[in-house]
Design a protein around this motif. Structure first.
Motif, PDB file in Angstrom:
ATOM      1  N   ASP A  84      52.162  45.081  40.374  1.00 33.38           N
ATOM      2  CA  ASP A  84      51.768  45.839  39.239  1.00 33.38           C
ATOM      3  C   ASP A  84      50.868  44.664  38.768  1.00 33.38           C
ATOM      4  OD1 ASP A  84      51.681  47.003  37.313  1.00 33.38           O
ATOM      5  OD2 ASP A  84      53.959  47.172  36.762  1.00 33.38           O
ATOM      6  N   LEU A  85      49.717  45.066  38.726  1.00 34.62           N
ATOM      7  CA  LEU A  85      48.391  44.593  38.069  1.00 34.62           C
ATOM      8  C   LEU A  85      48.478  44.840  36.739  1.00 34.62           C
ATOM      9  CD1 LEU A  85      45.532  44.831  40.705  1.00 34.62           C
ATOM     10  CD2 LEU A  85      47.032  43.507  40.502  1.00 34.62           C
ATOM     11  N   THR A  86      48.894  45.932  35.789  1.00 41.57           N
ATOM     12  CA  THR A  86      50.003  46.422  34.343  1.00 41.57           C
ATOM     13  C   THR A  86      50.401  44.634  34.204  1.00 41.57           C
ATOM     14  OG1 THR A  86      48.543  48.310  35.191  1.00 41.57           O
ATOM     15  CG2 THR A  86      49.461  48.530  33.030  1.00 41.57           C
ATOM     16  N   GLU A  87      51.406  44.664  35.241  1.00 43.17           N
ATOM     17  CA  GLU A  87      51.735  43.995  34.377  1.00 43.17           C
ATOM     18  C   GLU A  87      52.032  41.948  34.432  1.00 43.17           C
ATOM     19  OE1 GLU A  87      55.310  44.381  32.688  1.00 43.17           O
ATOM     20  OE2 GLU A  87      54.265  46.238  32.251  1.00 43.17           O
ATOM     21  N   ARG A  88      51.096  42.500  35.804  1.00 45.56           N
ATOM     22  CA  ARG A  88      50.358  41.028  35.666  1.00 45.56           C
ATOM     23  C   ARG A  88      49.299  39.916  34.673  1.00 45.56           C
ATOM     24  NH1 ARG A  88      48.421  39.293  41.291  1.00 45.56           N
ATOM     25  NH2 ARG A  88      48.115  37.499  40.467  1.00 45.56           N
ATOM     26  N   GLY A  89      48.608  41.624  34.250  1.00 46.69           N
ATOM     27  CA  GLY A  89      47.915  40.626  32.858  1.00 46.69           C
ATOM     28  C   GLY A  89      46.241  41.380  33.817  1.00 46.69           C
ATOM     29  N   PRO A  90      45.126  40.038  33.311  1.00 47.31           N
ATOM     30  CA  PRO A  90      44.146  41.129  33.176  1.00 47.31           C
ATOM     31  C   PRO A  90      43.635  41.209  34.847  1.00 47.31           C
ATOM     32  CG  PRO A  90      43.951  38.814  32.190  1.00 47.31           C
ATOM     33  CD  PRO A  90      45.584  38.728  32.319  1.00 47.31           C
ATOM     34  N   HIS A  91      42.995  43.007  35.079  1.00 45.41           N
ATOM     35  CA  HIS A  91      42.346  42.623  36.138  1.00 45.41           C
ATOM     36  C   HIS A  91      41.039  43.498  35.950  1.00 45.41           C
ATOM     37  CE1 HIS A  91      45.395  45.994  35.026  1.00 45.41           C
ATOM     38  NE2 HIS A  91      44.900  46.883  35.746  1.00 45.41           N
ATOM     39  N   VAL A  92      40.235  43.602  37.016  1.00 45.01           N
ATOM     40  CA  VAL A  92      39.521  44.355  37.365  1.00 45.01           C
ATOM     41  C   VAL A  92      39.273  45.889  38.175  1.00 45.01           C
ATOM     42  CG1 VAL A  92      36.803  44.753  38.043  1.00 45.01           C
ATOM     43  CG2 VAL A  92      37.898  42.076  37.290  1.00 45.01           C
ATOM     44  N   GLN A  93      39.032  47.234  37.428  1.00 43.30           N
ATOM     45  CA  GLN A  93      39.707  48.192  37.899  1.00 43.30           C
ATOM     46  C   GLN A  93      38.359  48.737  37.906  1.00 43.30           C
ATOM     47  OE1 GLN A  93      42.374  51.224  36.108  1.00 43.30           O
ATOM     48  NE2 GLN A  93      42.428  49.667  34.915  1.00 43.30           N
ATOM     49  N   ARG A 166      42.202  39.594  38.316  1.00 47.06           N
ATOM     50  CA  ARG A 166      41.614  38.502  37.628  1.00 47.06           C
ATOM     51  C   ARG A 166      42.106  37.014  38.043  1.00 47.06           C
ATOM     52  NH1 ARG A 166      38.638  38.232  32.414  1.00 47.06           N
ATOM     53  NH2 ARG A 166      37.071  37.327  33.628  1.00 47.06           N
ATOM     54  N   GLY A 167      40.947  36.022  37.955  1.00 43.91           N
ATOM     55  CA  GLY A 167      42.014  34.435  38.491  1.00 43.91           C
ATOM     56  C   GLY A 167      42.094  34.008  40.066  1.00 43.91           C
ATOM     57  N   SER A 168      41.781  32.859  40.593  1.00 43.85           N
ATOM     58  CA  SER A 168      42.234  32.599  41.536  1.00 43.85           C
ATOM     59  C   SER A 168      43.237  32.931  42.746  1.00 43.85           C
ATOM     60  CB  SER A 168      41.203  31.274  41.366  1.00 43.85           C
ATOM     61  OG  SER A 168      42.462  29.971  40.851  1.00 43.85           O
ATOM     62  N   THR A 169      44.051  33.507  42.205  1.00 41.33           N
ATOM     63  CA  THR A 169      45.296  33.567  43.064  1.00 41.33           C
ATOM     64  C   THR A 169      44.953  34.873  43.349  1.00 41.33           C
ATOM     65  OG1 THR A 169      46.831  34.667  41.333  1.00 41.33           O
ATOM     66  CG2 THR A 169      45.848  32.126  42.115  1.00 41.33           C
ATOM     67  N   ALA A 170      45.390  35.055  44.768  1.00 45.62           N
ATOM     68  CA  ALA A 170      45.901  36.955  45.198  1.00 45.62           C
ATOM     69  C   ALA A 170      46.859  37.615  44.529  1.00 45.62           C
ATOM     70  CB  ALA A 170      45.959  36.598  47.151  1.00 45.62           C
ATOM     71  N   SER A 171      47.161  38.947  44.775  1.00 47.20           N
ATOM     72  CA  SER A 171      48.153  39.275  43.956  1.00 47.20           C
ATOM     73  C   SER A 171      48.850  40.246  44.750  1.00 47.20           C
ATOM     74  CB  SER A 171      47.222  41.332  43.562  1.00 47.20           C
ATOM     75  OG  SER A 171      45.472  41.316  44.040  1.00 47.20           O
TER      76      SER A 171
END
Length: 171
Positions: A84-93, A166-171
């Motif tokens: 859940d990218l929304t819960e994980r935090g910053p993301h690009v869409q 966002r960031g250096s790890t995969a979702s």
């Protein structure tokens, strides 16, 4: 009598799956069977050997329903990971849309002016119409389409949301 309504939140989910026939139908069927709505759905092969795909789903629901959706997706056999990218935090869409607008004279000039403001590219033009390509967040594209309604919107094609954390790890 007062009835409290649960607040529905928009969530962007990514689902990593085996790239096999029928998986998309199974996921869509799970949503349908439980009465959940899919606002946007995109799928793409993401592995060099074409064995893994990434599905991006945008849905709305109260937190308990979103948790239930994630748990049910996670139980499907060809699913490797649900995030859940929304819960994980910053993301690009982002999303892409093709927008056809017809008009002459002032309407044509206004369509070009608005396209410039929204950084939409003309990908096809005739003496009576344009097809614009626009990329960006869903709200930017929605606003552009609403403005084009006022100057001669004819047709819209949208890809749906693609997103990545966002960031250096995969979702």
């Amino acid at each position: 009598m007062y009835i409290e309504k649960e607040i529905k939140e928009r969530h962007v989910l990514t689902v990593i799956v085996d790239n096999e026939a029928g998986i998309l139908a199974r996921i869509a069927g799970m949503f349908t069977a439980r009465g959940y709505n899919i606002e946007s759905l995109t799928v793409a092969d993401i592995s060099e050997d074409h064995t893994i795909s990434r599905i991006t789903i945008v849905t709305k629901g109260p937190p308990a329903v979103i948790e239930q959706i994630i748990a049910q997706l996670d139980r499907l056999v060809p699913v490797h990971n649900v995030s859940d990218l929304t819960e994980r935090g910053p993301h690009v869409q982002r999303e892409l849309a093709l927008v056809k607008v017809a008009g002459v004279g002032d309407h044509r000039i206004e369509a070009l002016r608005l396209a410039d403001v929204y950084r939409a590219r003309v990908v096809d033009a005739t003496t009576e119409s344009f097809v614009f390509e626009i990329t960006g967040g869903p709200s930017k594209i929605g606003t552009f389409i609403d403005l084009m309604r006022q100057v001669g919107l004819v047709e819209v094609g949208r890809t749906g949301v693609v997103a990545i954390a966002r960031g250096s790890t995969a979702s």
